[in-house]
Design a protein around this motif. Structure first.
Motif, PDB file in Angstrom:
ATOM      1  N   ARG A  62       0.857  -1.184   0.000  1.00 59.83           N
ATOM      2  CA  ARG A  62       0.000   0.000   0.000  1.00 59.83           C
ATOM      3  C   ARG A  62       0.898   1.241   0.000  1.00 59.83           C
ATOM      4  NH1 ARG A  62      -5.228  -0.498   1.994  1.00 59.83           N
ATOM      5  NH2 ARG A  62      -5.381   1.699   1.392  1.00 59.83           N
ATOM      6  N   ILE A  63       1.347   1.610  -1.190  1.00 66.26           N
ATOM      7  CA  ILE A  63       2.229   2.755  -1.396  1.00 66.26           C
ATOM      8  C   ILE A  63       1.624   3.623  -2.490  1.00 66.26           C
ATOM      9  CG2 ILE A  63       4.523   3.508  -2.148  1.00 66.26           C
ATOM     10  CD1 ILE A  63       5.638   0.865  -1.094  1.00 66.26           C
ATOM     11  N   ASN A  64       1.569   4.922  -2.253  1.00 65.25           N
ATOM     12  CA  ASN A  64       0.959   5.850  -3.205  1.00 65.25           C
ATOM     13  C   ASN A  64       1.901   7.039  -3.418  1.00 65.25           C
ATOM     14  OD1 ASN A  64      -2.042   7.929  -3.156  1.00 65.25           O
ATOM     15  ND2 ASN A  64      -0.830   7.231  -4.866  1.00 65.25           N
ATOM     16  N   LEU A  65       2.602   7.056  -4.564  1.00 68.01           N
ATOM     17  CA  LEU A  65       3.475   8.178  -4.903  1.00 68.01           C
ATOM     18  C   LEU A  65       2.634   9.296  -5.509  1.00 68.01           C
ATOM     19  CD1 LEU A  65       6.410   6.206  -6.578  1.00 68.01           C
ATOM     20  CD2 LEU A  65       6.299   7.039  -4.230  1.00 68.01           C
ATOM     21  N   ALA A  66       2.934  10.540  -5.131  1.00 65.83           N
ATOM     22  CA  ALA A  66       2.130  11.671  -5.601  1.00 65.83           C
ATOM     23  C   ALA A  66       2.231  11.848  -7.104  1.00 65.83           C
ATOM     24  CB  ALA A  66       2.560  12.953  -4.889  1.00 65.83           C
ATOM     25  N   SER A  67       3.449  11.812  -7.636  1.00 63.53           N
ATOM     26  CA  SER A  67       3.652  12.100  -9.058  1.00 63.53           C
ATOM     27  C   SER A  67       4.997  11.527  -9.485  1.00 63.53           C
ATOM     28  CB  SER A  67       3.627  13.615  -9.299  1.00 63.53           C
ATOM     29  OG  SER A  67       3.874  13.935 -10.645  1.00 63.53           O
ATOM     30  N   ALA A  68       4.991  10.790 -10.584  1.00 62.42           N
ATOM     31  CA  ALA A  68       6.237  10.189 -11.066  1.00 62.42           C
ATOM     32  C   ALA A  68       7.186  11.270 -11.568  1.00 62.42           C
ATOM     33  CB  ALA A  68       5.940   9.196 -12.181  1.00 62.42           C
ATOM     34  N   LEU A  69       8.460  11.121 -11.236  1.00 60.24           N
ATOM     35  CA  LEU A  69       9.490  12.033 -11.733  1.00 60.24           C
ATOM     36  C   LEU A  69      10.005  11.535 -13.078  1.00 60.24           C
ATOM     37  CD1 LEU A  69      11.829  12.920  -8.726  1.00 60.24           C
ATOM     38  CD2 LEU A  69      10.785  14.558 -10.290  1.00 60.24           C
ATOM     39  N   PRO A  70      10.201  12.432 -14.046  1.00 63.63           N
ATOM     40  CA  PRO A  70      10.863  12.010 -15.288  1.00 63.63           C
ATOM     41  C   PRO A  70      12.271  11.503 -14.987  1.00 63.63           C
ATOM     42  CG  PRO A  70       9.835  14.175 -15.548  1.00 63.63           C
ATOM     43  CD  PRO A  70       9.786  13.844 -14.088  1.00 63.63           C
ATOM     44  N   LEU A  71      12.736  10.537 -15.754  1.00 63.21           N
ATOM     45  CA  LEU A  71      14.084  10.011 -15.550  1.00 63.21           C
ATOM     46  C   LEU A  71      15.115  11.126 -15.728  1.00 63.21           C
ATOM     47  CD1 LEU A  71      13.985   6.558 -17.378  1.00 63.21           C
ATOM     48  CD2 LEU A  71      13.695   7.045 -14.947  1.00 63.21           C
ATOM     49  N   GLY A  72      16.101  11.145 -14.845  1.00 62.71           N
ATOM     50  CA  GLY A  72      17.154  12.144 -14.912  1.00 62.71           C
ATOM     51  C   GLY A  72      16.870  13.402 -14.126  1.00 62.71           C
ATOM     52  N   VAL A  73      15.692  13.494 -13.504  1.00 67.63           N
ATOM     53  CA  VAL A  73      15.316  14.673 -12.715  1.00 67.63           C
ATOM     54  C   VAL A  73      15.362  14.301 -11.238  1.00 67.63           C
ATOM     55  CG1 VAL A  73      13.513  16.376 -12.245  1.00 67.63           C
ATOM     56  CG2 VAL A  73      13.851  15.518 -14.573  1.00 67.63           C
ATOM     57  N   SER A  74      16.061  15.095 -10.440  1.00 66.63           N
ATOM     58  CA  SER A  74      16.094  14.844  -9.005  1.00 66.63           C
ATOM     59  C   SER A  74      14.855  15.446  -8.348  1.00 66.63           C
ATOM     60  CB  SER A  74      17.363  15.432  -8.378  1.00 66.63           C
ATOM     61  OG  SER A  74      17.396  16.843  -8.551  1.00 66.63           O
ATOM     62  N   GLY A  75      14.534  14.957  -7.165  1.00 64.34           N
ATOM     63  CA  GLY A  75      13.382  15.467  -6.426  1.00 64.34           C
ATOM     64  C   GLY A  75      13.811  15.909  -5.041  1.00 64.34           C
ATOM     65  N   GLU A  76      13.543  17.163  -4.706  1.00 69.45           N
ATOM     66  CA  GLU A  76      13.979  17.689  -3.413  1.00 69.45           C
ATOM     67  C   GLU A  76      12.923  17.548  -2.327  1.00 69.45           C
ATOM     68  OE1 GLU A  76      15.404  21.665  -3.877  1.00 69.45           O
ATOM     69  OE2 GLU A  76      16.980  21.090  -5.299  1.00 69.45           O
ATOM     70  N   ARG A  77      11.644  17.562  -2.714  1.00 64.11           N
ATOM     71  CA  ARG A  77      10.567  17.433  -1.728  1.00 64.11           C
ATOM     72  C   ARG A  77       9.415  16.643  -2.364  1.00 64.11           C
ATOM     73  NH1 ARG A  77      11.227  19.954   2.840  1.00 64.11           N
ATOM     74  NH2 ARG A  77       9.022  19.784   3.370  1.00 64.11           N
ATOM     75  N   GLU A  78       9.665  15.360  -2.583  1.00 63.58           N
ATOM     76  CA  GLU A  78       8.659  14.470  -3.148  1.00 63.58           C
ATOM     77  C   GLU A  78       7.687  14.011  -2.059  1.00 63.58           C
ATOM     78  OE1 GLU A  78       8.677  13.525  -6.742  1.00 63.58           O
ATOM     79  OE2 GLU A  78       9.615  15.463  -6.338  1.00 63.58           O
ATOM     80  N   LEU A  79       6.531  13.510  -2.476  1.00 64.07           N
ATOM     81  CA  LEU A  79       5.505  13.083  -1.524  1.00 64.07           C
ATOM     82  C   LEU A  79       5.072  11.648  -1.808  1.00 64.07           C
ATOM     83  CD1 LEU A  79       3.208  16.260  -1.516  1.00 64.07           C
ATOM     84  CD2 LEU A  79       4.819  15.573   0.274  1.00 64.07           C
TER      85      LEU A  79
END
Length: 230
Positions: A62-79
């Protein structure tokens, strides 16, 4: 006559939903959403946190990622939201996760969410990005490109063989100069289902080579929850 214990269905555990703000960097920026979900599952298992699974023939975490990141893009505050079969200790939650996490994945904060809250994906409104640093030549080109893009009525593009207009998906572009004559770009793009602006396509419209510019998603903007009318 009452049911025998063997005929009674097993009671379902009361779940706890936890929202985690996390960073994704390093080699993990080339990891897609499905693989990231598997990594999270392994991390939570190593951390001995009681992750809940769906019911049925093929149970999934039961895991729900807010929004997929494009490959090669870092995420500083993902949810991401996680469901657990027992309440985790929120005082030690991030520490447990980070001790079990691979390089490039770090939990920044966590909070318990109501089980009735809408799915994260349905609440994503926009995303903020940071591109750079840019050389003086790149920065000058981007300044000119920004003026052209923001004054345009439309920016026709094609994605997966279908035409679309990029312009209404761009909410903001801000150029941030540095002392060396270069600088960075800050942009806010719509990120609704069926209407998502891609930062790499904006960079291309600005006259930059997207693959040559470091790109990070710095935040995800959620729309307010609609109060439940009883």
């Amino acid at each position: 006559m009452g049911k025998t214990p063997s005929s009674q269905s097993n009671p379902q555990p009361v779940l706890t939903r936890v929202r985690v703000t996390f960073a994704k960097s390093g080699a993990l920026i080339y990891t897609g959403a499905l693989d990231l979900q598997k990594i999270w599952e392994r991390v939570l298992r190593r951390a001995r946190l009681p992750l809940a699974y769906t019911q049925g023939f093929s149970p999934g975490p039961r895991i729900n990622l807010a929004s997929a990141l494009p490959l090669g893009v870092s995420g500083e505050r993902e949810l991401a939201d996680f469901w657990f079969t027992a309440p985790p200790d929120m005082d030690t939650f991030c520490g447990q996760v980070n001790r079990a996490a691979p390089p490039g994945l770090r939990a920044l904060s966590s909070e318990v969410m109501p089980l009735s809250s809408p799915a994260l994906q349905t609440r994503v409104e926009a995303a903020e990005y940071h591109a750079g640093p840019l050389s003086p030549q790149e920065y000058a080109a981007a300044v000119a490109g920004t003026a052209r893009v923001l004054s345009a009525d439309s920016l026709p593009r094609e994605r997966r063989g279908k035409p679309y207009d990029l312009r209404p998906l761009i909410l903001e572009i801000t150029m941030l100069p540095d002392v060396a004559g270069g600088g960075t770009i800050r942009m806010t793009l719509k990120a609704r289902e069926g209407a998502t602006g891609r930062a790499d396509e904006v960079l291309a419209e600005l006259g930059l080579a997207p693959d040559a510019v470091p790109l990070a998603r710095t935040g995800i903007i959620l729309k307010p929850e609609t109060p439940v009318v009883k």
